[in-house]
Design a protein around this motif. Sequence first.
Motif, PDB file in Angstrom:
ATOM      1  N   SER A  74      43.534 -44.324 -32.879  1.00 24.29           N
ATOM      2  CA  SER A  74      42.748 -45.384 -32.257  1.00 24.29           C
ATOM      3  C   SER A  74      42.592 -45.166 -30.763  1.00 24.29           C
ATOM      4  O   SER A  74      43.555 -45.046 -30.022  1.00 24.29           O
ATOM      5  CB  SER A  74      43.419 -46.737 -32.524  1.00 24.29           C
ATOM      6  N   ASP A  76      39.373 -45.940 -27.454  1.00 25.27           N
ATOM      7  CA  ASP A  76      38.126 -46.624 -27.139  1.00 25.27           C
ATOM      8  C   ASP A  76      38.095 -48.009 -27.792  1.00 25.27           C
ATOM      9  O   ASP A  76      37.057 -48.476 -28.259  1.00 25.27           O
ATOM     10  CB  ASP A  76      36.942 -45.776 -27.603  1.00 25.27           C
ATOM     11  N   ASN A  77      39.279 -48.654 -27.862  1.00 20.87           N
ATOM     12  CA  ASN A  77      39.390 -49.996 -28.443  1.00 20.87           C
ATOM     13  C   ASN A  77      39.010 -50.047 -29.923  1.00 20.87           C
ATOM     14  O   ASN A  77      38.653 -51.108 -30.433  1.00 20.87           O
ATOM     15  CB  ASN A  77      38.544 -51.002 -27.663  1.00 20.87           C
ATOM     16  N   CYS A  78      39.060 -48.936 -30.618  1.00 16.27           N
ATOM     17  CA  CYS A  78      38.787 -48.938 -32.058  1.00 16.27           C
ATOM     18  C   CYS A  78      39.997 -49.496 -32.800  1.00 16.27           C
ATOM     19  O   CYS A  78      41.145 -49.221 -32.428  1.00 16.27           O
ATOM     20  CB  CYS A  78      38.502 -47.526 -32.553  1.00 16.27           C
ATOM     21  N   TYR A 126      34.960 -47.393 -39.712  1.00 12.68           N
ATOM     22  CA  TYR A 126      34.565 -48.476 -38.811  1.00 12.68           C
ATOM     23  C   TYR A 126      33.265 -49.110 -39.318  1.00 12.68           C
ATOM     24  O   TYR A 126      32.394 -48.433 -39.850  1.00 12.68           O
ATOM     25  CB  TYR A 126      34.383 -47.941 -37.388  1.00 12.68           C
ATOM     26  N   LEU A 130      31.820 -54.658 -35.782  1.00 11.31           N
ATOM     27  CA  LEU A 130      32.476 -54.456 -34.489  1.00 11.31           C
ATOM     28  C   LEU A 130      31.461 -54.707 -33.374  1.00 11.31           C
ATOM     29  O   LEU A 130      30.389 -54.091 -33.349  1.00 11.31           O
ATOM     30  CB  LEU A 130      33.022 -53.028 -34.373  1.00 11.31           C
ATOM     31  N   SER A 133      29.654 -51.802 -30.780  1.00 11.30           N
ATOM     32  CA  SER A 133      29.959 -50.494 -31.356  1.00 11.30           C
ATOM     33  C   SER A 133      28.691 -49.656 -31.507  1.00 11.30           C
ATOM     34  O   SER A 133      27.571 -50.191 -31.548  1.00 11.30           O
ATOM     35  CB  SER A 133      30.624 -50.666 -32.723  1.00 11.30           C
ATOM     36  N   ARG A 184      31.758 -44.980 -31.043  1.00  7.80           N
ATOM     37  CA  ARG A 184      32.308 -45.811 -29.964  1.00  7.80           C
ATOM     38  C   ARG A 184      32.443 -47.234 -30.497  1.00  7.80           C
ATOM     39  O   ARG A 184      31.466 -47.836 -30.920  1.00  7.80           O
ATOM     40  CB  ARG A 184      31.394 -45.800 -28.732  1.00  7.80           C
ATOM     41  N   CYS A 185      33.658 -47.736 -30.453  1.00  9.43           N
ATOM     42  CA  CYS A 185      33.882 -49.091 -30.942  1.00  9.43           C
ATOM     43  C   CYS A 185      33.634 -50.136 -29.866  1.00  9.43           C
ATOM     44  O   CYS A 185      33.539 -51.323 -30.167  1.00  9.43           O
ATOM     45  CB  CYS A 185      35.306 -49.233 -31.477  1.00  9.43           C
ATOM     46  N   ASN A 186      33.492 -49.684 -28.632  1.00  9.97           N
ATOM     47  CA  ASN A 186      33.190 -50.586 -27.525  1.00  9.97           C
ATOM     48  C   ASN A 186      32.446 -49.804 -26.456  1.00  9.97           C
ATOM     49  O   ASN A 186      33.037 -49.006 -25.727  1.00  9.97           O
ATOM     50  CB  ASN A 186      34.477 -51.193 -26.950  1.00  9.97           C
ATOM     51  N   PRO A 193      35.127 -41.186 -27.150  1.00  6.66           N
ATOM     52  CA  PRO A 193      34.919 -41.794 -28.479  1.00  6.66           C
ATOM     53  C   PRO A 193      35.764 -41.096 -29.536  1.00  6.66           C
ATOM     54  O   PRO A 193      36.284 -39.998 -29.338  1.00  6.66           O
ATOM     55  CB  PRO A 193      33.428 -41.577 -28.721  1.00  6.66           C
TER      56      PRO A 193
END
Length: 279
Positions: A74, A76-78, A126, A130, A133, A184-186, A193
Amino acid sequence: MKWILTTALILSSITQYPAQVTDQNKQPVTNKQPAQPVKTPASPQEPTSRPVFILPKAPAPLSPVSGRRTGMGSRDNCPAVSIPLTALVPFQEEQKVSKQTNKPIIGTVEGLTTLERPTFWFYIPYTKDLSNSSAEFSLQDSAENDVYRNAIALPSKPSIIGISLPNTASLEIDKTYHWYLKVRCNQETASIPVYVEGDIKRINLDARVIQQLKAANEPRQKTIIYAEKGIWFDALNMLTQLRISNYNNASLQKDWQSLLQSINLDNIATMPLIKLPTP
């Protein structure tokens, strides 16, 4: 007088003997036909073989760039996931090892194809719920020029997705390309990423393989041939097409599990399949 009577009896016996022999050799006439064997309906049988990928003999890396088949942990805030982002491509571990973990840290992620526009398959854990994302797929030539680059929609649930090339992008024979899938989760952060990358090369089939494919009666038999000859993307693409059109077919599900297990990806064999529309 006695000898005359004896002679007459002998002649009578000689005259009657052929008739008796003839009567014994005659077969009775009948209209009945010979009994035919009873045919029992053939019961459906499981195929004797399943698709198993075999690396080509003396494989050489398609490029000096090392690949990544699974995304790192985890970042990139994933959110944390049980199965990471994964490319459905063979992975060859190299001999270089980490002194701390004593495990290979470098590997080759690559596959061959005969297709001008193959479909690339990835397991994405993912989902689109999200916030902020995004995902992007890109394909580059050996000079790192973009052949194709496009944003990819995340699935509604963890799934295996297929990304096809548009008519404006294609692979040339005997050339190697490098692909990436980045998530990219954020997007508001600038961190690295989660990504996977690898190589693909388009080749021509030799005459013997062409003859084997022509002799194959069913598409699944061609899948087995492609896998045995080490042509990964053709085997994978043909089998995914069969599975999507016959998703509840138990035999095809076993074929799918066999193919993924042969490259140590049986952990994602039960995930749903989604083919994205061609751009």
